[in-house]
Enzyme design. Sequence first.
Site: not given
Length: 717
Positions: A17, A20, A396
């Site tokens: 998880c 953790c 551009d």
Amino acid sequence: MSEASEKNVYRVSGFTCANCANKFEKNVQQLDSVADAKVNFGALKITVYGEATVQQIEQAGAFENIKIFPEKEEIPREKESYLKKYGRLSLAAFFLLIGFLVSHTAGDTSLPAIAAYVLSMIIGGYSLFKTGLQNLIKLDFDMRTLMTIAIIGAALIGEWSEGAVVVILFAISEALESYSMNKARKSISSLMDIAPKEALIRRHGREFTVKVEDIEIGDTLLVKPGQKIAMDGNVEKGFSAVNQAAITGESIPAEKGEGSEVFAGTLNGEGLLEIKVTKRAEDTTLAKIIHLVEEAQAEKAPSQAFIEKFARYYTPAIMVIAFFTAILPPLFGAGSFHDWLYQGLSVLVVGCPCALVISTPISIVTAIGNAARNGILIKGGIYLEELGALEAIAFDKTGTLTKGTPAVTELIFLDKALPEALLLGYMAALEARSDHPLAQAIVKAAGKGSQPADLQDFSSITGRGVKGVIDGRLYYIGSPALFSDTLSQKLEGSTLNEISRLQREGSTVMVFGTEEKVLAIIGAADEIRENSRSVVEQLHMLGIKKTVMLTGDNVETAKSIGAAAGVSDVKAELLPEDKLAEVKKLKNIFSKTAMAGDGVNDAPALAAASVGIAMGGAGTDTALETADVALMGDDLSKLPYAIVLSRKTLAIIKQNVAFSIGIKAAALLLVIPSWLTLWIAIFADMGATLIVTLNSLRLVKIKDRQIKRSRPQTFRW
């Protein structure tokens, strides 16, 4: 401090998880030999600044049995049996069922029922209790600490069945979270599996199969029809159509012949290709994409950073609420200590921040992976969020709104006495000797309609054009100045009018003729991309308030291209520093501004914009390094899709956070009438985690569909 330390990157196996992962990062940071450590939960990697050994780092993750491997090595994929993966959970569920059956006949307080519930809790919650108790001793209050206190408390007040149910449902919740993150990561792990691991090569005249990491620059790669290309390189021999969707997102295969560039991970069509390898395995475009996407997952989005900061205060706040829920009401005679202690334990369970913590990272990881598979490289969660909030975009001209290569737009023959095919042949013969882009445009335009001509005494006239003898006569082709100044011809009447008209329309004009007479006028221009106008229209539909074209070209050409593209404004004759100034002006008016360019001469403007977008990231190192977002297939139509994906991601994150907090708030309100139970609490927590996960995984399915009118979104906290 971290910059001055030795840097090592490892792949990590064993995370269950996000909490953790955060705990593992904190433990590694506390090692004496470590200056700093950063965990990339999305990519399953950790970067360690310091001289810690592998054993020391793994010891810091012993609470989760975490293993680490060198970055360039793949994590061994062991196929876990069902028994190994879910055996403990299944056995715990079996004892829980036994407990229910026994309690139904002998009662909840019977010794056999209690024994079954205790076995279920110990078997199913062993790793939970181990970590939770360690955290409790250290006063480290994370979700496992909350759950451990709640389950032990339930046992102490005799709620054995509910304590066992909490253990089982929490284990299921963790399994769901792990499954969902693995599914989100598949978008990246699937990229790693695109390129073959071995390839057939020719070296020193011998052909043999080797692992890709052993292929050297200069080797010849032999790719049969239907095979995947293993390395980046240039085609030496052969012709084929190559499916480049994995790299560029293009659905139509690209034709590849001698001299064409090809990329690792692309699929060869029906031709046999011999490819000269130009990059090592770790330097291929695909390898760079994977590396940059993994790094992008480590870049926390503003919303994710907020959630993590919020969670740090949220968990202690839940502890305080649970404590006062258990203590205050009975002190004021509002009920028994037993009943309110049970309510307090339920508050601990419902307050578990699983859904809240996972709500943002799973959305970010899924969206970045989805974008990568569709030919858009987004280099961090922050840029993913910024895309959805854009109000202005500067483009551009050359290579972005236009194709970047000139093409002949108009041919005007002034001498009707000579056949057009003959004149085309003369022009093609002269320009075939020149490498100038305009010369190549004329050769291409002449094509099959020209009559071949024999050229002699060819020479270049610096800055003006070329000349050569054909059929005993000297011909010239070049700028109007070549004829008016160098050859002293008077360009007047209809000839001058045509030249002026073409220049006003934005074309570059070339003149073909002899010393005495102009025979033809050629107009050439950088062609606008077929989809530029539709892309700009889609951007306006998405709520982009201003689109500006920035170019170093002359004003007339710029206005012509700008009108064709449909941009709001045009700024011409700009140097790189002028483009930078224009982008800064836009940022002063619109808070979120993007710049789209080729990633080379536009680098200052790309860096100054809220989001720098580079065209043609495939094979272009500068684009990959400079920009925040790279459109890998040189396809401007991916830009509206990227904005839509960003806004969908922001919307889903908002939904996840609102739902996670809302369902917990609703459950906590049940404390007032004493209706909150451990069952309701764990279902609220697990249900929120499941719904948040499934909602986030919807981002996997988002495709480039018709653009709907919408407004920019910002994630405000």
